[in-house]
Design a protein around this motif. Structure first.
Motif, short mmCIF file in Angstrom:
data_model
loop_
_atom_site.label_atom_id
_atom_site.label_comp_id
_atom_site.label_asym_id
_atom_site.label_seq_id
_atom_site.Cartn_x
_atom_site.Cartn_y
_atom_site.Cartn_z
N HIS A 65 0.90 -1.12 0.19
CA HIS A 65 0.13 0.20 -0.04
C HIS A 65 0.93 1.42 0.11
CE1 HIS A 65 -3.70 2.02 1.70
NE2 HIS A 65 -3.07 2.86 0.83
N HIS A 67 1.66 5.08 -2.36
CA HIS A 67 1.28 6.13 -3.55
C HIS A 67 2.58 6.70 -4.13
CE1 HIS A 67 -2.72 5.30 -2.19
NE2 HIS A 67 -2.37 5.41 -1.08
N LYS A 157 -7.38 -0.49 -7.77
CA LYS A 157 -7.63 -0.07 -6.21
C LYS A 157 -8.96 0.87 -6.57
CE LYS A 157 -7.01 2.66 -2.78
NZ LYS A 157 -5.90 3.61 -2.20
N HIS A 258 -6.62 -0.97 5.33
CA HIS A 258 -6.51 -0.53 6.48
C HIS A 258 -7.24 -1.55 7.54
CE1 HIS A 258 -5.26 3.31 4.39
NE2 HIS A 258 -6.54 3.24 3.68
N ASP A 313 0.92 2.75 3.31
CA ASP A 313 0.43 4.08 3.09
C ASP A 313 0.88 5.41 3.42
OD1 ASP A 313 -1.73 5.45 1.63
OD2 ASP A 313 -3.08 5.30 3.43
ZN LIG Z 1 -3.41 4.69 0.48
#
Ligand SMILES: [Zn+2]
Length: 375
Positions: A65, A67, A157, A258, A313
């Motif tokens: 996870h 970005h 996603k 999450h 994340d």
């Molecule tokens: Zn994320």
């Protein structure tokens, strides 16, 4: 004898307690009648505890996870050479870039990150919600996913906008289980690629932002993250809709991001994993939640050790990863989670996971779920 000493001790304490007002008038005056703004309260822990920094993951790890250098651009770009050097130092073998968009934007991420370093980066594609009112939206999105796969994407996603923001021309929110989306979920199963899905948000985001809200600071910083009020569905309704998708598409693997968006209630997440064998969970940005209930979280991960995937994340800073490694690998108590105290005014304790479980959480589970990696 012991009992006698104990009661004497209590007597002495209560005498001191009774005298304290008279004995320490200065100390009392210093705290009296003064309010301290919450934002200025930054207590320093006086605990003296062993601390074990973990430089490298115990096993070559996959962050499922992230970005970094995604199709949305923004300020997070990290030169690839620098990123690879960090990954080598951290024992991080692969990063999954979830937000790859579609079409030309996706192609740029594939060309810039995935093709030159196919052994280190993976990218997922995303649905184009702007087309929601087109007849045959789901079929069009299935085709888009197929195109994304052909370009090199290895998963889909879906962000939290589904269920909270995406509306069709009637003004109605599109629910997570809207039947228009079924062809898209099914196509992922056909292609053998997972869907990484983020539905709803922390429980506290759906409650009044008042003195009882445990994420008061965070919601003060980001009022737009509050989903409290009549404009939004209840969190439970969003999660139930998501669960109906899991049930309806047993041939599609879902990565419930999450910690299935409910780390506050691992009993609920356990129920999801028990009911839907096609679901795995991921840890992104939730070690603050897991680490404030370390015994419960450890028990949960041991029980579902084949279905928990490591994800962060966060921007890929080395100190960030080392905070996660310390959390997963050590038994250290009462330390700051990454970006503390953004999520809440508490500390975390390490999970001290056994080595065989670490190996699964760090990589083996992800490798199974991303089985079509590189093909
Ligand atoms: Zn994320």
């Amino acid at each position: 004898m012991t009992r006698l000493r104990l009661s004497m001790g209590l007597v002495i304490l209560s005498v001191l307690g009774g005298l304290s007002g008279a004995s320490f008038p200065a100390a009392r005056a210093a705290g009296e009648g003064r309010d301290l703004p919450l934002r200025d309260f930054k207590p320093r822990s006086m605990l003296v505890l062993p601390a074990h920094e973990v430089e490298r993951a115990a096993f070559p790890a996959i962050d499922v996870h992230n970005h970094v250098n995604d199709a949305r651009g923004g300020d997070r770009a990290v030169p690839v050479v620098e990123l690879l050097a960090r990954m080598d130092r951290l024992n991080l073998k692969r990063i999954v870039i979830l937000t790859g968009r579609w079409g030309e934007k996706l192609q740029q991420v594939v060309d810039g990150m995935v093709t030159p370093h196919a052994d280190r980066f993976t990218v997922f594609t995303e649905p184009d919600w702007s087309r929601i009112d087109e007849p045959g939206f789901g079929v069009a999105m299935a085709a888009q996913v197929r195109d994304g796969f052909a370009r090199g994407a290895r998963g889909l996603k879906v962000t939290k906008v589904l269920g909270l923001e995406v509306r069709d021309r009637t003004g109605q929110l599109v629910t997570v289980d809207d039947p228009r989306l079924d062809p898209m979920w099914a196509e992922c199963g056909t292609l053998g690629i997972p869907v990484a899905i983020h539905s709803s948000d922390p429980d506290a985001f759906f409650l009044p932002v008042d003195a009882t809200n445990e994420r008061w600071d965070e919601l003060g910083e980001h009022p737009e993250w509050s989903f409290y009020g009549p404009r939004f569905p209840a969190k439970r309704a969003i999660l139930d809709a998501r669960n109906r998708v899991f049930a309806r598409h047993p041939g599609t693997t879902f990565i419930a991001l999450h910690v299935a968006n409910h780390p506050e209630d691992l009993g609920d997440v356990s129920g999801v994993l028990d009911r839907y064998p096609n679901v795995v969970v991921e840890t992104g940005a939730r070690h603050a939640e897991l680490g404030r209930q370390p015994r419960r979280a450890r028990e949960f991960i041991l029980k579902y050790q084949d279905r928990v995937l490591f994800g962060t994340d966060y921007a890929p800073e080395e100190a960030m990863y080392r905070n996660w490694f310390r959390f997963l690998e050590t038994a250290d108590e009462h330390f700051d989670y990454w970006h503390s105290p953004t999520q809440g005014r508490w500390t975390i304790s390490g999970l001290d996971l056994p080595r065989d479980v670490l190996e699964k959480v760090y990589a083996k589970n992800a490798e199974r779920v991303l089985a079509r990696l590189g093909r």
